[in-house]
Scaffold this motif. Structure first.
Motif, PDB file in Angstrom:
ATOM      1  N   LYS A   1      36.359  12.431  37.028  1.00  0.00           N
ATOM      2  CA  LYS A   1      35.494  13.192  35.310  1.00  0.00           C
ATOM      3  C   LYS A   1      36.231  14.910  35.169  1.00  0.00           C
ATOM      4  CE  LYS A   1      31.508  13.337  33.304  1.00  0.00           C
ATOM      5  NZ  LYS A   1      29.993  13.133  34.189  1.00  0.00           N
ATOM      6  N   SER A   2      36.332  14.322  33.998  1.00  0.00           N
ATOM      7  CA  SER A   2      37.007  15.815  33.737  1.00  0.00           C
ATOM      8  C   SER A   2      35.338  16.840  33.440  1.00  0.00           C
ATOM      9  CB  SER A   2      37.125  15.877  32.226  1.00  0.00           C
ATOM     10  OG  SER A   2      37.991  17.297  31.840  1.00  0.00           O
ATOM     11  N   LEU A   3      35.185  18.154  33.766  1.00  0.00           N
ATOM     12  CA  LEU A   3      34.101  18.520  34.366  1.00  0.00           C
ATOM     13  C   LEU A   3      34.103  20.305  33.506  1.00  0.00           C
ATOM     14  CD1 LEU A   3      33.965  18.595  38.168  1.00  0.00           C
ATOM     15  CD2 LEU A   3      32.335  17.217  36.341  1.00  0.00           C
ATOM     16  N   TRP A   4      35.257  20.444  33.343  1.00  0.00           N
ATOM     17  CA  TRP A   4      35.907  21.872  32.686  1.00  0.00           C
ATOM     18  C   TRP A   4      37.590  21.866  32.281  1.00  0.00           C
ATOM     19  CZ3 TRP A   4      39.111  25.087  34.592  1.00  0.00           C
ATOM     20  CH2 TRP A   4      39.193  26.347  33.602  1.00  0.00           C
ATOM     21  N   LYS A   5      37.212  21.845  31.128  1.00  0.00           N
ATOM     22  CA  LYS A   5      38.732  22.188  30.464  1.00  0.00           C
ATOM     23  C   LYS A   5      38.923  23.183  29.466  1.00  0.00           C
ATOM     24  CE  LYS A   5      42.667  19.551  28.211  1.00  0.00           C
ATOM     25  NZ  LYS A   5      42.847  17.958  28.164  1.00  0.00           N
ATOM     26  N   ARG A   6      39.577  24.280  29.587  1.00  0.00           N
ATOM     27  CA  ARG A   6      40.091  25.352  28.684  1.00  0.00           C
ATOM     28  C   ARG A   6      41.638  25.618  28.775  1.00  0.00           C
ATOM     29  NH1 ARG A   6      36.125  25.028  28.549  1.00  0.00           N
ATOM     30  NH2 ARG A   6      33.950  25.704  28.959  1.00  0.00           N
ATOM     31  N   THR A   7      41.844  26.738  27.597  1.00  0.00           N
ATOM     32  CA  THR A   7      43.004  26.208  27.190  1.00  0.00           C
ATOM     33  C   THR A   7      43.420  27.798  26.611  1.00  0.00           C
ATOM     34  OG1 THR A   7      43.900  24.202  26.579  1.00  0.00           O
ATOM     35  CG2 THR A   7      45.593  25.844  25.647  1.00  0.00           C
ATOM     36  N   VAL A   8      44.165  28.834  26.927  1.00  0.00           N
ATOM     37  CA  VAL A   8      44.126  30.362  26.763  1.00  0.00           C
ATOM     38  C   VAL A   8      45.949  30.481  26.384  1.00  0.00           C
ATOM     39  CG1 VAL A   8      44.363  32.681  27.418  1.00  0.00           C
ATOM     40  CG2 VAL A   8      42.427  30.844  28.348  1.00  0.00           C
ATOM     41  N   SER A   9      45.973  31.481  25.500  1.00  0.00           N
ATOM     42  CA  SER A   9      47.004  31.525  24.578  1.00  0.00           C
ATOM     43  C   SER A   9      47.522  32.489  25.495  1.00  0.00           C
ATOM     44  CB  SER A   9      47.374  31.547  22.916  1.00  0.00           C
ATOM     45  OG  SER A   9      47.071  30.278  22.090  1.00  0.00           O
ATOM     46  N   LEU A  10      48.422  33.234  25.522  1.00  0.00           N
ATOM     47  CA  LEU A  10      48.571  33.996  26.484  1.00  0.00           C
ATOM     48  C   LEU A  10      50.128  35.029  25.884  1.00  0.00           C
ATOM     49  CD1 LEU A  10      50.644  32.611  30.246  1.00  0.00           C
ATOM     50  CD2 LEU A  10      48.176  34.442  29.524  1.00  0.00           C
ATOM     51  N   LYS A  11      49.776  36.098  25.931  1.00  0.00           N
ATOM     52  CA  LYS A  11      50.428  37.621  25.070  1.00  0.00           C
ATOM     53  C   LYS A  11      51.639  37.320  25.951  1.00  0.00           C
ATOM     54  CE  LYS A  11      46.118  40.277  23.122  1.00  0.00           C
ATOM     55  NZ  LYS A  11      46.266  41.414  24.180  1.00  0.00           N
ATOM     56  N   PRO A  12      53.151  37.441  24.667  1.00  0.00           N
ATOM     57  CA  PRO A  12      54.379  38.113  25.053  1.00  0.00           C
ATOM     58  C   PRO A  12      53.753  39.604  26.360  1.00  0.00           C
ATOM     59  CG  PRO A  12      53.571  37.347  23.020  1.00  0.00           C
ATOM     60  CD  PRO A  12      52.970  37.498  23.327  1.00  0.00           C
ATOM     61  N   ARG A  13      54.560  39.317  27.854  1.00  0.00           N
ATOM     62  CA  ARG A  13      54.970  40.658  28.602  1.00  0.00           C
ATOM     63  C   ARG A  13      55.280  41.536  27.671  1.00  0.00           C
ATOM     64  NH1 ARG A  13      55.457  38.657  34.053  1.00  0.00           N
ATOM     65  NH2 ARG A  13      54.179  36.531  34.026  1.00  0.00           N
ATOM     66  N   SER A  14      55.198  42.269  27.625  1.00  0.00           N
ATOM     67  CA  SER A  14      55.762  43.696  27.134  1.00  0.00           C
ATOM     68  C   SER A  14      57.031  44.192  28.510  1.00  0.00           C
ATOM     69  CB  SER A  14      54.576  44.799  27.275  1.00  0.00           C
ATOM     70  OG  SER A  14      53.584  44.832  26.923  1.00  0.00           O
ATOM     71  N   ARG A  15      58.098  44.656  27.007  1.00  0.00           N
ATOM     72  CA  ARG A  15      59.018  45.301  28.196  1.00  0.00           C
ATOM     73  C   ARG A  15      59.317  46.366  27.848  1.00  0.00           C
ATOM     74  NH1 ARG A  15      62.276  40.276  27.790  1.00  0.00           N
ATOM     75  NH2 ARG A  15      61.422  38.719  26.912  1.00  0.00           N
TER      76      ARG A  15
ATOM     77  N   GLN B   1      41.012  30.742  18.813  1.00  0.00           N
ATOM     78  CA  GLN B   1      41.723  30.292  19.742  1.00  0.00           C
ATOM     79  C   GLN B   1      42.061  31.945  20.683  1.00  0.00           C
ATOM     80  OE1 GLN B   1      45.454  29.434  19.500  1.00  0.00           O
ATOM     81  NE2 GLN B   1      46.360  28.796  21.663  1.00  0.00           N
ATOM     82  N   LEU B   2      41.388  31.626  22.397  1.00  0.00           N
ATOM     83  CA  LEU B   2      41.568  32.912  23.416  1.00  0.00           C
ATOM     84  C   LEU B   2      43.383  33.169  22.957  1.00  0.00           C
ATOM     85  CD1 LEU B   2      38.804  32.458  25.608  1.00  0.00           C
ATOM     86  CD2 LEU B   2      38.816  34.022  24.054  1.00  0.00           C
ATOM     87  N   VAL B   3      43.617  34.686  23.124  1.00  0.00           N
ATOM     88  CA  VAL B   3      44.742  35.273  23.291  1.00  0.00           C
ATOM     89  C   VAL B   3      44.596  36.201  24.038  1.00  0.00           C
ATOM     90  CG1 VAL B   3      47.017  35.785  22.739  1.00  0.00           C
ATOM     91  CG2 VAL B   3      45.560  34.215  20.515  1.00  0.00           C
ATOM     92  N   LEU B   4      45.090  35.985  25.293  1.00  0.00           N
ATOM     93  CA  LEU B   4      45.006  37.134  26.467  1.00  0.00           C
ATOM     94  C   LEU B   4      45.842  37.303  27.023  1.00  0.00           C
ATOM     95  CD1 LEU B   4      41.648  35.176  28.230  1.00  0.00           C
ATOM     96  CD2 LEU B   4      41.296  36.712  26.253  1.00  0.00           C
ATOM     97  N   ASP B   5      46.756  38.566  27.510  1.00  0.00           N
ATOM     98  CA  ASP B   5      47.201  39.167  28.456  1.00  0.00           C
ATOM     99  C   ASP B   5      47.525  38.035  29.810  1.00  0.00           C
ATOM    100  OD1 ASP B   5      46.106  40.369  29.916  1.00  0.00           O
ATOM    101  OD2 ASP B   5      46.340  42.504  28.967  1.00  0.00           O
TER     102      ASP B   5
END
Length: 131
Positions: free
Chosen positions: A117-131, A32-36
């Motif tokens: 028709k679904s051609l492409w689908k992605r889900t990315v988990s977002l890192k929590p914002r830094s405070r 699973q991608l976890v990105l800012d």
């Protein structure tokens, strides 16, 4: 030179290649991608450049997004268009749609053809914002 080229045949099975698709189930992504947020934007732009060049180069894409992701999704389409030629459609019409939704920390995007028709689908988990 001849010796190097003839060695390649050692890795191929004997006989004729089968007809049709060899791999019928490519499997699932197990990581699973976890990105800012900045890297998530770049990731979606890179992915959509390839997909729009395959499915709708130079066409219009309608952005169907929730309130939290509308501005970012339009930005992604505009940046994607710099290479693939797609542009943001103001009205849905008979154009592909880019669905964009936030669900908790996940950002889900899906490119859907004009025919639905679904051609492409992605889900990315977002890192929590830094405070």
């Amino acid at each position: 030179m001849l010796i190097m080229l003839s060695g390649c045949g050692l890795f191929l099975p004997d006989g004729k290649a089968p007809e049709g698709a060899i791999v019928t189930n490519p499997g699932t992504i197990i990581t699973q991608l976890v990105l800012d947020r900045r890297k998530a934007l770049d990731y979606f732009i890179d992915e959509l450049i390839r997909e729009t060049m395959l499915h709708c180069p130079g066409g219009e894409i309608f952005v169907d997004a929730d309130a939290q992701s509308t501005e970012a999704a339009i930005y992604i389409v505009r940046r994607t268009g710099e290479l693939s030629g797609v542009s943001h459609a103001v009205n849905p019409g008979n154009t592909p749609r880019l669905l964009s939704r936030f669900s908790g920390n996940n950002w889900e995007m899906e490119l859907i053809s004009a025919s639905g028709k679904s051609l492409w689908k992605r889900t990315v988990s977002l890192k929590p914002r830094s405070r």
